[in-house]
Design a protein around this motif. Structure first.
Motif, PDB file in Angstrom:
ATOM      1  N   VAL A 441       9.511   2.324  -3.958  1.00 25.88           N
ATOM      2  CA  VAL A 441      10.713   1.608  -4.228  1.00 25.88           C
ATOM      3  C   VAL A 441      10.547   0.032  -4.257  1.00 25.88           C
ATOM      4  O   VAL A 441      10.696  -0.774  -3.085  1.00 25.88           O
ATOM      5  CB  VAL A 441      11.447   1.839  -2.698  1.00 25.88           C
ATOM      6  N   ASN A 442      10.333  -0.299  -5.258  1.00 20.63           N
ATOM      7  CA  ASN A 442      10.190  -1.619  -5.514  1.00 20.63           C
ATOM      8  C   ASN A 442      11.312  -2.577  -6.259  1.00 20.63           C
ATOM      9  O   ASN A 442      11.253  -3.199  -6.983  1.00 20.63           O
ATOM     10  CB  ASN A 442       9.127  -1.864  -6.649  1.00 20.63           C
ATOM     11  N   GLN A 443      12.664  -2.208  -5.763  1.00 19.77           N
ATOM     12  CA  GLN A 443      13.660  -2.808  -6.039  1.00 19.77           C
ATOM     13  C   GLN A 443      14.149  -2.906  -7.559  1.00 19.77           C
ATOM     14  O   GLN A 443      14.318  -3.676  -8.233  1.00 19.77           O
ATOM     15  CB  GLN A 443      13.661  -4.421  -5.648  1.00 19.77           C
ATOM     16  N   GLY A 444      13.837  -1.788  -7.969  1.00 19.40           N
ATOM     17  CA  GLY A 444      14.183  -1.640  -9.232  1.00 19.40           C
ATOM     18  C   GLY A 444      13.447  -2.334 -10.506  1.00 19.40           C
ATOM     19  O   GLY A 444      13.816  -2.526 -11.545  1.00 19.40           O
ATOM     20  N   GLY A 445      12.000  -2.336  -9.840  1.00 19.74           N
ATOM     21  CA  GLY A 445      11.230  -3.413 -10.726  1.00 19.74           C
ATOM     22  C   GLY A 445      11.244  -4.836 -10.712  1.00 19.74           C
ATOM     23  O   GLY A 445      10.728  -5.602 -11.465  1.00 19.74           O
ATOM     24  N   LYS A 446      12.452  -5.308 -10.117  1.00 22.65           N
ATOM     25  CA  LYS A 446      12.586  -6.601 -10.032  1.00 22.65           C
ATOM     26  C   LYS A 446      11.556  -7.617  -9.354  1.00 22.65           C
ATOM     27  O   LYS A 446      11.080  -8.446  -9.734  1.00 22.65           O
ATOM     28  CB  LYS A 446      14.012  -6.980  -9.561  1.00 22.65           C
ATOM     29  N   ARG A 447      10.999  -7.016  -8.063  1.00 18.43           N
ATOM     30  CA  ARG A 447       9.939  -7.492  -7.321  1.00 18.43           C
ATOM     31  C   ARG A 447       9.344  -6.323  -6.282  1.00 18.43           C
ATOM     32  O   ARG A 447      10.082  -5.365  -6.139  1.00 18.43           O
ATOM     33  CB  ARG A 447      10.350  -8.693  -6.649  1.00 18.43           C
ATOM     34  N   LYS A 448       8.162  -6.569  -5.936  1.00 22.61           N
ATOM     35  CA  LYS A 448       7.697  -5.515  -5.280  1.00 22.61           C
ATOM     36  C   LYS A 448       8.294  -5.471  -3.651  1.00 22.61           C
ATOM     37  O   LYS A 448       8.832  -6.519  -3.217  1.00 22.61           O
ATOM     38  CB  LYS A 448       6.062  -6.057  -4.879  1.00 22.61           C
ATOM     39  N   GLY A 449       8.463  -4.541  -3.329  1.00 24.39           N
ATOM     40  CA  GLY A 449       8.806  -4.111  -1.960  1.00 24.39           C
ATOM     41  C   GLY A 449       8.117  -5.016  -0.717  1.00 24.39           C
ATOM     42  O   GLY A 449       6.834  -4.963  -0.940  1.00 24.39           O
ATOM     43  N   ALA A 450       8.728  -5.610   0.279  1.00 24.91           N
ATOM     44  CA  ALA A 450       7.773  -6.247   1.087  1.00 24.91           C
ATOM     45  C   ALA A 450       8.023  -5.445   2.505  1.00 24.91           C
ATOM     46  O   ALA A 450       9.328  -5.247   2.940  1.00 24.91           O
ATOM     47  CB  ALA A 450       8.441  -7.559   1.211  1.00 24.91           C
ATOM     48  N   VAL A 451       7.141  -5.062   3.031  1.00 24.50           N
ATOM     49  CA  VAL A 451       7.255  -4.598   4.533  1.00 24.50           C
ATOM     50  C   VAL A 451       6.061  -5.001   5.468  1.00 24.50           C
ATOM     51  O   VAL A 451       4.787  -5.156   4.925  1.00 24.50           O
ATOM     52  CB  VAL A 451       7.219  -3.138   4.425  1.00 24.50           C
ATOM     53  N   CYS A 452       6.393  -5.276   6.783  1.00 19.13           N
ATOM     54  CA  CYS A 452       5.408  -5.552   7.675  1.00 19.13           C
ATOM     55  C   CYS A 452       5.380  -4.675   8.845  1.00 19.13           C
ATOM     56  O   CYS A 452       6.287  -4.363   9.163  1.00 19.13           O
ATOM     57  CB  CYS A 452       5.704  -7.089   8.035  1.00 19.13           C
ATOM     58  N   ALA A 453       4.161  -4.342   9.211  1.00 17.36           N
ATOM     59  CA  ALA A 453       4.057  -3.844  10.259  1.00 17.36           C
ATOM     60  C   ALA A 453       3.622  -4.520  11.559  1.00 17.36           C
ATOM     61  O   ALA A 453       2.735  -5.223  11.464  1.00 17.36           O
ATOM     62  CB  ALA A 453       2.918  -2.382  10.247  1.00 17.36           C
ATOM     63  N   TYR A 454       4.149  -4.186  12.774  1.00 22.77           N
ATOM     64  CA  TYR A 454       3.926  -4.926  13.925  1.00 22.77           C
ATOM     65  C   TYR A 454       3.189  -4.100  15.199  1.00 22.77           C
ATOM     66  O   TYR A 454       3.731  -3.173  15.124  1.00 22.77           O
ATOM     67  CB  TYR A 454       5.132  -5.792  14.753  1.00 22.77           C
ATOM     68  N   LEU A 455       2.162  -4.525  15.830  1.00 19.23           N
ATOM     69  CA  LEU A 455       1.788  -4.105  16.744  1.00 19.23           C
ATOM     70  C   LEU A 455       1.128  -4.927  17.936  1.00 19.23           C
ATOM     71  O   LEU A 455       0.796  -5.877  17.847  1.00 19.23           O
ATOM     72  CB  LEU A 455       0.435  -3.000  16.384  1.00 19.23           C
ATOM     73  N   GLU A 456       1.136  -4.454  19.051  1.00 19.15           N
ATOM     74  CA  GLU A 456       0.933  -5.285  20.158  1.00 19.15           C
ATOM     75  C   GLU A 456      -0.520  -5.116  20.473  1.00 19.15           C
ATOM     76  O   GLU A 456      -1.191  -3.788  20.468  1.00 19.15           O
ATOM     77  CB  GLU A 456       1.801  -4.824  21.614  1.00 19.15           C
TER      78      GLU A 456
END
Length: 560
Positions: A441-456
């Motif tokens: 799901v890369n925003q319709g090809g406009k730009r790459k999707g951005a996701v960040c995972a957090y862990l303690e």
């Protein structure tokens, strides 16, 4: 004042008295000759070198120096040095190219420390070179224009409009320091061929200007303005339904008539919110400032063209000022005097004094006005919660949201699963699914999707979490497209400083740790450590704090 060397117009030069031996080489020697730029050969005459040098001196010291004995003696000495240098470089034919002679003149002036005179001479040579390039470009254009045709979108052919090509390139260079239309026009003409398409013709001039950016940064503005001409042709043709084009000068009046048609076209294509048509479009259009289109450099305008401007089946319908006004109207749609607020915000955007975030630029004024940049969520410790979070990621990313997922509550590797009486595989396999969802799901090809995972840092999967972005190991346990973040409590750094031990837990056995901090966290954490040592914890692991710290730093250096 001109500084011609071996040119035909030296008759207008100041009178220079020269010693006879400088006027021509001795008759007993083979004749020396000059090769001109047009390939013709003529007799060498050192007096012309002296005349050119004298003009250079006068350009610096003024016409009063024409009677100066010091200047005459300097010229005689320098001319002799130039002739001697040429003689040393000469072959049996004793023939020199005009550029070689002029190079020797520059060297002689510099070696004698007449730096200002040398500079005047160099500037003259550059000016003459520029004029020759302009004349050559004009000749080349007039020579090839009658034979060249442009292929239109419908397959028909029309003659190349050389006057418009020169007009657009000249307009693109206007008002910029250090740029000239001549080299852009010459390079563009060199790359044309009979039957060239409209798109290729537009790109030819853009690429010609881009090749000059390394010589003069202002050609980045020239490239942008030539791209703007391509954009105008694409937009106006689609919005008005007829093949049309316009120069930047034309847009002073064309923008006002284009804007209402643009709004109508966008609404019909189900791209714009119909509420925009209820604005006072006459007042809005009158506030547009076409001259601000000229403020773009190439990279900025190309990025807007590729990703931000609204399009219908690949045909852009937005010009830059319409784009900024669309964003402003979308933000002002609920204001009382919304036209005034839209114009006020448009002025900020179009002047680059302020720029909205990417989701706002993408979506404001459209049917789905999602304006937020970032969405932070916490993943719950069950399958329904995990895959609901992944679904939410996909839906949020679809409309340009950046994602931050807190995975700390999810139980770690080896933890007990009551429903199946099995053991958990930890968070890593689920992070792989989240990573691949961001790619899909890369925003319709406009730009790459951005996701960040957090862990303690106390989570039992922290060591594998740190390895997620490594380029080695089992790729099924790597997330190359996901950012990772590690929350570090104060207590961990105290253990590092003391070279102590650090205990890792699964959150299903330590459910309150994630919400605690400071002294409350320290008390609860140490209580869990004591329980683990007493055998009261199912899943835990003890490591040296400084070793885990070094591992964090190593991954930071390796992967960022």
């Amino acid at each position: 004042m001109s500084l011609n060397l071996h040119d035909a117009d030296t008759a207008s030069a100041p009178i220079v008295h020269l010693r006879p031996q400088l006027l021509a080489p001795a008759s007993s020697e083979p004749a020396m000759q000059i090769i001109r730029r047009n390939g013709k050969v003529s007799p060498f005459d050192s007096a012309k070198i002296a005349v050119a040098m004298t003009k250079a001196f006068l350009a610096v010291e003024g016409t009063s120096a024409v009677a100066s004995r010091r200047v005459h003696e300097s010229v005689e000495q320098l001319t002799a040095e130039v002739v001697a240098a040429l003689m040393r470089r000469a072959g049996e034919g004793r023939t020199f190219h005009i550029e070689d002679v002029q190079d020797q003149v520059e060297l002689a002036l510099m070696r004698s420390e007449h730096h200002k005179v040398a500079r005047a001479y160099v500037l003259y040579r550059e000016e003459r070179s520029r004029r020759r390039a302009e004349e050559a470009a004009a000749e080349a254009t007039s020579a090839v224009a009658p034979a060249l045709h442009v292929t239109l979108a419908d397959g028909s052919r029309v003659g190349l409009d050389t006057k418009r090509l020169a007009l657009i390139i000249g307009e693109a260079c206007a008002g910029l320091d250090g740029v000239s239309a001549a080299p852009v026009l010459a390079e563009t003409t060199r790359n044309l061929y009979d039957g060239i398409s409209q798109d290729e013709l537009a790109l030819a001039s853009i690429m010609a200007a881009r090749t000059l950016v390394e010589q003069e940064p202002n050609y980045a503005y020239v490239s942008a303005r030539l791209l703007l001409d391509k954009l105008r042709g694409e937009v106006l043709s689609y919005v008005h339904g007829l093949p049309t084009s316009a120069s930047q000068a034309d847009m002073a009046t064309r923008y006002a008539e284009y804007f209402p048609a643009y709004v109508k076209t966008g609404i019909a294509a189900e791209l714009l919110d119909p509420e925009l048509a209820r604005f006072d479009l006459g007042r809005i259009a009158a506030a547009l400032k076409p001259e601000r289109d000229l403020n773009f450099q190439f990279l900025g305008l190309q990025t807007l063209y590729d990703r931000y401007f609204l399009h219908v089946r690949g045909k852009r319908i937005e010009l830059p000022q319409a784009f900024f006004m669309r964003v402003a109207m979308g933000l002002a749609v609920r204001e009382i005097d919304r036209e005034a607020k839209a114009i006020e915000f448009y002025d900020l955007l179009s002047s680059f004094d302020f720029m909205a975030s990417t989701p706002t630029l993408f979506n404001s004024g459209t049917l789905r006005p999602q304006l937020s940049s970032c969405f932070l969520t916490t993943v719950s410790d069950d399958l329904d919660g995990i895959f609901k979070s992944i679904k939410d990621n996909a839906l949020l990313a679809k409309y340009s949201g950046g994602l931050g997922n807190d995975w700390t509550p999810v139980r770690g590797l080896g933890a007990h699963i009551k429903g199946t009486n099995g053991e958990s595989q930890g968070i890593i396999p689920f992070l792989k699914v989240a990573n691949d969802t961001a790619i899909a799901v890369n925003q319709g090809g406009k730009r790459k999707g951005a996701v960040c995972a957090y862990l303690e840092t106390w989570h039992v999967d922290i060591e594998e979490f740190l390895d997620l972005r490594k380029n080695t190991g089992d790729d099924r346990r790597r997330t190359h497209d996901m950012n990772t973040a590690n929350w570090v409590p104060d207590l961990f750094m105290q253990r590092v400083d003391a070279d102590g031990e650090w205990t890792l837990f699964s959150p299903d056995e330590t459910p309150d740790l994630h919400d605690l901090y400071g002294e409350a966290f320290k008390s609860a954490y140490e209580a869990y450590e004591a329980r683990a040592k007493a055998g009261g914890m199912r899943v835990f692991k003890t490591v040296r704090a400084s070793d885990l710290w070094r591992r964090m730093l190593t991954m930071l250096f390796e992967t960022g």
